[in-house]
Scaffold this active site. Structure first.
Site, PDB file in Angstrom:
ATOM      1  N   TYR A  68      14.185  12.158   5.943  1.00  0.00           N
ATOM      2  CA  TYR A  68      13.983  11.203   4.844  1.00  0.00           C
ATOM      3  C   TYR A  68      15.199  11.316   3.934  1.00  0.00           C
ATOM      4  O   TYR A  68      15.353  12.302   3.227  1.00  0.00           O
ATOM      5  CB  TYR A  68      12.702  11.554   4.085  1.00  0.00           C
ATOM      6  CG  TYR A  68      12.225  10.475   3.129  1.00  0.00           C
ATOM      7  CD1 TYR A  68      11.306   9.522   3.544  1.00  0.00           C
ATOM      8  CD2 TYR A  68      12.702  10.404   1.818  1.00  0.00           C
ATOM      9  CE1 TYR A  68      10.864   8.530   2.680  1.00  0.00           C
ATOM     10  CE2 TYR A  68      12.266   9.417   0.955  1.00  0.00           C
ATOM     11  CZ  TYR A  68      11.341   8.493   1.392  1.00  0.00           C
ATOM     12  OH  TYR A  68      10.903   7.509   0.538  1.00  0.00           O
ATOM     13  N   TYR A  75       1.621   9.921   2.359  1.00  0.00           N
ATOM     14  CA  TYR A  75       2.404   9.873   1.127  1.00  0.00           C
ATOM     15  C   TYR A  75       1.844  10.795   0.044  1.00  0.00           C
ATOM     16  O   TYR A  75       2.516  11.081  -0.928  1.00  0.00           O
ATOM     17  CB  TYR A  75       2.397   8.475   0.516  1.00  0.00           C
ATOM     18  CG  TYR A  75       3.202   7.424   1.222  1.00  0.00           C
ATOM     19  CD1 TYR A  75       3.855   7.673   2.416  1.00  0.00           C
ATOM     20  CD2 TYR A  75       3.309   6.153   0.671  1.00  0.00           C
ATOM     21  CE1 TYR A  75       4.576   6.679   3.046  1.00  0.00           C
ATOM     22  CE2 TYR A  75       4.038   5.157   1.291  1.00  0.00           C
ATOM     23  CZ  TYR A  75       4.663   5.418   2.475  1.00  0.00           C
ATOM     24  OH  TYR A  75       5.371   4.436   3.082  1.00  0.00           O
TER      25      TYR A  75
HETATM   26  C1  SAM Z   1       8.194   3.484   1.800  1.00  0.00           C
HETATM   27  S1  SAM Z   1       7.648   1.828   1.820  1.00  0.00           S
HETATM   28  C2  SAM Z   1       7.287   1.611   3.501  1.00  0.00           C
HETATM   29  C3  SAM Z   1       8.004   0.414   4.070  1.00  0.00           C
HETATM   30  C4  SAM Z   1       7.468  -0.896   3.589  1.00  0.00           C
HETATM   31  N1  SAM Z   1       6.316  -1.273   4.396  1.00  0.00           N
HETATM   32  C5  SAM Z   1       8.533  -1.979   3.603  1.00  0.00           C
HETATM   33  O1  SAM Z   1       8.307  -3.063   4.138  1.00  0.00           O
HETATM   34  O2  SAM Z   1       9.611  -1.728   3.069  1.00  0.00           O
HETATM   35  C6  SAM Z   1       6.138   1.969   1.009  1.00  0.00           C
HETATM   36  C7  SAM Z   1       5.438   0.682   0.728  1.00  0.00           C
HETATM   37  O3  SAM Z   1       4.919   0.097   1.914  1.00  0.00           O
HETATM   38  C8  SAM Z   1       3.571  -0.369   1.696  1.00  0.00           C
HETATM   39  N2  SAM Z   1       2.653   0.491   2.454  1.00  0.00           N
HETATM   40  C9  SAM Z   1       2.962   1.595   3.144  1.00  0.00           C
HETATM   41  N3  SAM Z   1       1.891   2.125   3.736  1.00  0.00           N
HETATM   42  C10 SAM Z   1       0.839   1.360   3.400  1.00  0.00           C
HETATM   43  C11 SAM Z   1      -0.556   1.415   3.675  1.00  0.00           C
HETATM   44  N4  SAM Z   1      -1.095   2.354   4.430  1.00  0.00           N
HETATM   45  N5  SAM Z   1      -1.320   0.451   3.150  1.00  0.00           N
HETATM   46  C12 SAM Z   1      -0.813  -0.521   2.375  1.00  0.00           C
HETATM   47  N6  SAM Z   1       0.502  -0.632   2.075  1.00  0.00           N
HETATM   48  C13 SAM Z   1       1.326   0.296   2.582  1.00  0.00           C
HETATM   49  C14 SAM Z   1       3.325  -0.238   0.202  1.00  0.00           C
HETATM   50  O4  SAM Z   1       3.762  -1.413  -0.397  1.00  0.00           O
HETATM   51  C15 SAM Z   1       4.245   0.903  -0.169  1.00  0.00           C
HETATM   52  O5  SAM Z   1       4.586   0.922  -1.521  1.00  0.00           O
END
Ligand code: SAM
Length: 628
Positions: free
Chosen positions: A369, A463
């Site tokens: 990471y 997370y």
């Molecule tokens: C580190 S980013 C992961 C990548 C993200 N999905 C993107 O398109 O950039 C984290 C964000 O992804 C979404 N996310 C990740 N895991 C999720 C989950 N289990 N349920 C809902 N949203 C999720 C949330 O918006 C979160 O703040």
């Protein structure tokens, strides 16, 4: 009051900024100036430079801001035509912009008759235009600059202007009331309405069978291919990256810069010159004297480089001062990601995700990471902004006793881990790793497989979870804080000594620990190198497969760790430092008694304000309902 109501309102994750603002208005909540600015900026990015410029033109018209730019939006070429519900649309290549930013424009908005007739002639001959970028266009990357420029122009009003306020300007321009700056076709006083870009929300409602949608898809797929090439050009890991969107019309993310290693934030220098390394001929057989032992920890890997320790164990790999070569079994994370992965669009609103294109055995290093290393104060500030848009990319390096001055922000700078989603039943787990930077406050964050992972499976980690767990069901995945604290105190002491930090308390109370019984991991080792099962991967030649079962491996790791743990328990009366023959002479260590007695937090992303909860869509049986 309001904040609680926001929780109750449950703004969906990845929800539109405007929805968020509407919800806030309804609840009589105001964004802070910083947040408002940030959202305004995101809104401009989201609508794209064409629409943004049009909206701004309304403010010019009202005399609220000045626009003295002589910049042109010039049509370079017309590439294609579709008819949608009786209206003609043309695919425009803009001068100075790469093909990734081509856009469909309704005919009414175009005033380039010569190019239109030239295109019609071309089309009549049954010819199709190819989208070939010239080097200049590719080199310029002008899109971000355009939006940044617009944002800059908004300076006089941006603290009073909300994203909703800006968007409300988007009602059709009345005849005769034309803005006064140069419009998208390069003529003063001739503004052009433009279609939203592919990623704009309106596009998602298009009929997927329409020709228009299909054309759009071609554009998006091309932009994604370009992005995939771009990513692989920068990626220094041995395994490649594939990009796939089979779900919607979302193109490459804006505001994301691929990096391979930590990037120092403002005012931070990451040292990477360890003052000491090991002298082992064979590190695996010399576990008593190798780097992990010097740091008061356990040799983390089996011979074939898979984990033999449980979560919470600090990992010390051999560094650039060590005598051993790259094949040393104690060099794993530093060798980079060896499994080919795919960045894919999730189908249930979680944005992008990452899946593996190869089978991964339990205990394998998967990905690091990385991001920008920032101060705690800066993390507080950015955390509020991320919270406000329902995103999080902050990872606290909250791993040691004492202060926690650093956080990793993978929001703008990051590698594939930027796209890894959360799961309450994840297949990856987090370890802190020290290699060339031995400052205990600056571990590298490595994600290892928690179990065997099938080819095509989405990669996830948990997370969680500092702070509020009110809504959290108990999880099996919690760190043993007591054990972690003990190991970390030990590792902290040694690292501090190795990094020679004069600010730390030291004791010369070092005693050699020759009587330590270093575990022989060869007994528990079941690795044999064989070929992988995937047909996709061409890069990876170093993937392993166990002959033994996963359960066996897991049991071995558990008992191995228990043994190590017990050894440490029995060592509590001994000084923590192991002054070995390999340690520099005169080296001193910090007695653990003197170490600050803070219980370490977990090494996980944080939601700084805890104001917004994101509903978890991981689908796990033990799902805790919220990400935070
Ligand atoms: C580190 S980013 C992961 C990548 C993200 N999905 C993107 O398109 O950039 C984290 C964000 O992804 C979404 N996310 C990740 N895991 C999720 C989950 N289990 N349920 C809902 N949203 C999720 C949330 O918006 C979160 O703040």
């Amino acid at each position: 009051m309001g904040i609680i109501e926001i929780f109750e309102s449950r703004v969906p994750c990845l929800s539109d900024i405007l929805d968020l603002q509407r919800t806030c208005q309804k609840n009589q909540l105001k964004f802070s100036t910083d947040t408002n600015r940030y959202l305004l900026y995101l809104t401009l990015k989201k609508v794209g430079p064409f629409v943004a410029q049009k909206l701004v033109s309304k403010l010019v018209e009202k005399g609220e801001i000045k626009w003295d730019d002589d910049d042109n939006w010039e049509v370079e070429q017309i590439l294609d035509h579709v008819e949608e519900e009786g209206k003609d649309f043309y695919l425009i290549k803009w001068k100075g912009w790469s093909n990734a930013y081509n856009s469909w424009e309704p005919k009414d908005n175009l005033s380039c008759e010569d190019l239109l007739s030239e295109f019609k002639e071309y089309q009549a001959k049954g010819k199709k235009r190819r989208m070939v970028d010239n080097e200049d266009d590719l080199a310029r990357h002008p899109k971000r600059n355009r939006v940044d420029e617009i944002f800059h122009k908004l300076a006089p009003v941006r603290d009073t202007l909300s994203p909703l306020g800006l968007m409300s300007l988007s009602s059709p321009t009345k005849k005769g009331k034309r803005p006064v700056y140069r419009g998208i076709n390069g003529n003063y006083g001739e503004p052009r309405n433009v279609l939203r870009k592919a990623s704009a929300p309106g596009m998602k409602q298009l009929n997927p069978r329409s020709k228009f949608y299909k054309q759009k898809r071609v554009e998006v797929q091309k932009a994604l291919k370009d992005w995939e090439r771009h990513l692989n050009g920068i990626n220094s890991d041995p395994a490649g990256i594939v990009v796939e969107n089979l779900v919607d019309l979302e193109g490459p993310p804006e505001n994301f810069v691929y990096i391979n290693d930590y990037r120092s934030g403002e005012g931070i220098t990451i040292p990477d010159d360890p003052i000491v390394g090991c002298e082992c001929e064979d590190c695996h057989s010399n576990q008593k004297t190798c780097c992990p032992a010097q740091c008061g920890s356990t040799f983390a890997y089996y011979k074939k480089k898979r984990l033999r320790v449980v979560r919470g164990t600090p990992i010390y790999e051999c560094n650039k001062r060590c005598k051993c070569g790259p094949e040393c079994p104690n060099r794993v994370v530093q060798q980079g990601r060896k499994f080919k992965v795919c960045l894919f669009r999730t189908a249930n609103g979680r944005g992008w995700g990452v899946k593996t294109l190869q089978k991964i055995k339990e205990g394998s290093f998967v990905v690091e990471y990385v991001g920008e290393v920032i101060t705690d104060k800066e993390a507080e500030r950015r955390g509020k902004q991320y919270d406000a848009v329902g995103r999080t990319y902050l990872f606290d390096l909250d791993y040691n006793p004492g202060d926690c001055p650093f956080t990793v922000d993978a929001g703008y700078y990051g590698n594939v881990s930027h796209f890894i989603n959360h799961s309450c039943d994840p297949n990856l787990e987090v370890f802190a790793v020290w290699i060339n930077t031995l400052d205990p406050r600056l571990p590298r964050i490595a994600l290892f497989s928690k179990r065997d992972i099938e080819k095509g499976e989405e990669l996830t980690f948990d997370y969680m979870m500092t702070g509020d767990t009110t809504n959290a069901a108990p999880t099996l995945d919690n760190v043993d804080i007591t054990k972690q604290a003990k190991l970390l105190q030990a590792s902290s002491a040694q690292s501090v000594e190795m990094s020679n930090d004069p600010n730390n308390l030291v004791s010369d109370d070092n005693t050699a620990t020759e009587d330590e019984d270093t575990t022989d991991d060869t007994q528990g080792e079941t690795d044999t190198a064989v070929e992988t099962e995937t047909e996709c991967d061409t890069a990876d030649t170093d993937v392993e497969k166990d002959e033994g079962s996963s359960q066996k491996n897991r049991d071995e790791r558990e008992s191995e760790s228990q043994k190590n743990h017990d050894e440490r328990e029995s060592e509590t009366s001994r000084p923590e430092m192991a002054a070995t023959g390999d340690a520099p002479s005169g080296s001193v260590g910090k007695n653990v008694e003197n170490a600050p007695k803070k219980t370490p937090e977990k090494l996980l992303p944080k939601s700084v304000t805890d104001q917004y909860k994101i509903v978890c869509q991981c689908g796990a049986k033990n799902c805790r309902k919220y990400l935070f």
